[in-house]
Scaffold this motif. Structure first.
Motif, PDB file in Angstrom:
ATOM      1  N   PHE A   4       0.919  -1.206   0.014  1.00 53.26           N
ATOM      2  CA  PHE A   4      -0.045   0.114  -0.099  1.00 53.26           C
ATOM      3  C   PHE A   4       0.943   1.060   0.108  1.00 53.26           C
ATOM      4  N   TRP A   5       0.463   2.387  -0.530  1.00 54.10           N
ATOM      5  CA  TRP A   5       1.435   3.487  -0.628  1.00 54.10           C
ATOM      6  C   TRP A   5       0.739   4.666   0.303  1.00 54.10           C
ATOM      7  N   ASN A   6       1.523   5.574   0.501  1.00 48.59           N
ATOM      8  CA  ASN A   6       1.159   6.673   1.195  1.00 48.59           C
ATOM      9  C   ASN A   6       2.327   7.972   0.681  1.00 48.59           C
ATOM     10  N   ASP A   7       1.520   8.776   0.114  1.00 48.51           N
ATOM     11  CA  ASP A   7       2.290   9.936  -0.621  1.00 48.51           C
ATOM     12  C   ASP A   7       2.981   9.043  -1.622  1.00 48.51           C
ATOM     13  N   ASP A   8       4.336   9.184  -1.655  1.00 48.25           N
ATOM     14  CA  ASP A   8       5.270   8.553  -2.677  1.00 48.25           C
ATOM     15  C   ASP A   8       5.943   7.598  -2.264  1.00 48.25           C
ATOM     16  N   ILE A   9       5.544   6.989  -1.197  1.00 38.11           N
ATOM     17  CA  ILE A   9       6.104   5.773  -0.299  1.00 38.11           C
ATOM     18  C   ILE A   9       5.262   4.745  -0.606  1.00 38.11           C
ATOM     19  N   LEU A  10       5.850   3.567  -0.833  1.00 37.14           N
ATOM     20  CA  LEU A  10       5.444   2.393  -1.067  1.00 37.14           C
ATOM     21  C   LEU A  10       5.699   1.245   0.135  1.00 37.14           C
ATOM     22  N   HIS A  11       4.883   0.872   0.964  1.00 42.28           N
ATOM     23  CA  HIS A  11       5.132  -0.116   2.062  1.00 42.28           C
ATOM     24  C   HIS A  11       4.723  -1.518   1.353  1.00 42.28           C
ATOM     25  N   ILE A  12       5.799  -2.238   1.518  1.00 43.29           N
ATOM     26  CA  ILE A  12       5.722  -3.669   0.967  1.00 43.29           C
ATOM     27  C   ILE A  12       5.969  -4.873   1.992  1.00 43.29           C
ATOM     28  N   GLU A  13       4.926  -5.617   2.046  1.00 41.61           N
ATOM     29  CA  GLU A  13       4.998  -7.018   2.855  1.00 41.61           C
ATOM     30  C   GLU A  13       5.100  -7.931   2.134  1.00 41.61           C
ATOM     31  N   ILE A  14       6.153  -8.953   2.502  1.00 45.47           N
ATOM     32  CA  ILE A  14       6.225 -10.304   1.903  1.00 45.47           C
ATOM     33  C   ILE A  14       6.136 -11.374   2.845  1.00 45.47           C
ATOM     34  N   GLY A  15       5.233 -12.351   2.605  1.00 41.44           N
ATOM     35  CA  GLY A  15       5.303 -13.459   3.452  1.00 41.44           C
ATOM     36  C   GLY A  15       5.989 -14.517   2.648  1.00 41.44           C
ATOM     37  N   ILE A  16       6.951 -15.297   3.671  1.00 37.99           N
ATOM     38  CA  ILE A  16       7.779 -16.306   3.135  1.00 37.99           C
ATOM     39  C   ILE A  16       7.835 -17.433   3.876  1.00 37.99           C
ATOM     40  N   GLU A  17       7.641 -18.490   3.324  1.00 36.29           N
ATOM     41  CA  GLU A  17       7.799 -19.889   4.042  1.00 36.29           C
ATOM     42  C   GLU A  17       8.974 -20.632   3.693  1.00 36.29           C
ATOM     43  N   THR A  18       9.747 -21.175   4.875  1.00 37.38           N
ATOM     44  CA  THR A  18      11.094 -21.771   4.340  1.00 37.38           C
ATOM     45  C   THR A  18      10.895 -23.206   4.768  1.00 37.38           C
ATOM     46  N   GLU A  19      12.037 -24.060   4.377  1.00 35.71           N
ATOM     47  CA  GLU A  19      12.164 -25.455   4.650  1.00 35.71           C
ATOM     48  C   GLU A  19      12.128 -25.716   6.027  1.00 35.71           C
ATOM     49  N   GLY A  20      12.939 -24.857   6.715  1.00 42.86           N
ATOM     50  CA  GLY A  20      13.162 -24.659   8.083  1.00 42.86           C
ATOM     51  C   GLY A  20      12.146 -24.326   9.055  1.00 42.86           C
ATOM     52  N   ASN A  21      11.245 -23.448   8.679  1.00 41.27           N
ATOM     53  CA  ASN A  21      10.396 -22.925   9.252  1.00 41.27           C
ATOM     54  C   ASN A  21       9.004 -22.941   8.670  1.00 41.27           C
ATOM     55  N   PRO A  22       8.067 -23.896   8.914  1.00 44.65           N
ATOM     56  CA  PRO A  22       6.802 -23.896   8.015  1.00 44.65           C
ATOM     57  C   PRO A  22       5.988 -22.771   8.429  1.00 44.65           C
ATOM     58  N   LYS A  23       6.180 -22.185   9.434  1.00 40.34           N
ATOM     59  CA  LYS A  23       5.266 -20.874   9.662  1.00 40.34           C
ATOM     60  C   LYS A  23       5.587 -19.980   8.742  1.00 40.34           C
ATOM     61  N   LEU A  24       4.630 -19.093   8.339  1.00 41.93           N
ATOM     62  CA  LEU A  24       4.935 -18.100   7.257  1.00 41.93           C
ATOM     63  C   LEU A  24       5.435 -17.015   8.328  1.00 41.93           C
ATOM     64  N   ALA A  25       6.716 -16.407   7.640  1.00 41.50           N
ATOM     65  CA  ALA A  25       7.354 -15.259   8.134  1.00 41.50           C
ATOM     66  C   ALA A  25       7.146 -13.834   7.336  1.00 41.50           C
TER      67      ALA A  25
END
Length: 62
Positions: A4-25
């Motif tokens: 989502f953005w506010n003015d000219d700044i974009l806030h990015i969120e990325i969910g990653i699931e890894t082999e060592g951690n099955p929970k989403l980070a």
């Protein structure tokens, strides 16, 4: 990935699931709109390779 953005700044969120951690980070970062657009398009087209050096790990609530 979500963003989502506010003015000219974009806030990015990325969910990653890894082999060592099955929970989403969840990682986040604020960046200029053009830089975020390039990252998003790379992710969408399968060209993003998971470089999280510029991202912060979010504290997830249970």
């Amino acid at each position: 990935m979500q963003a989502f953005w506010n003015d000219d700044i974009l806030h990015i969120e990325i969910g990653i699931e890894t082999e060592g951690n099955p929970k989403l980070a969840l990682y986040e970062n604020d960046m200029p709109m053009e830089e975020g657009r390039k990252l998003f398009l790379g992710f969408f087209h399968g060209k993003w390779r998971g470089n999280l050096d510029e991202f912060s790990l979010c504290e997830m609530q249970p």
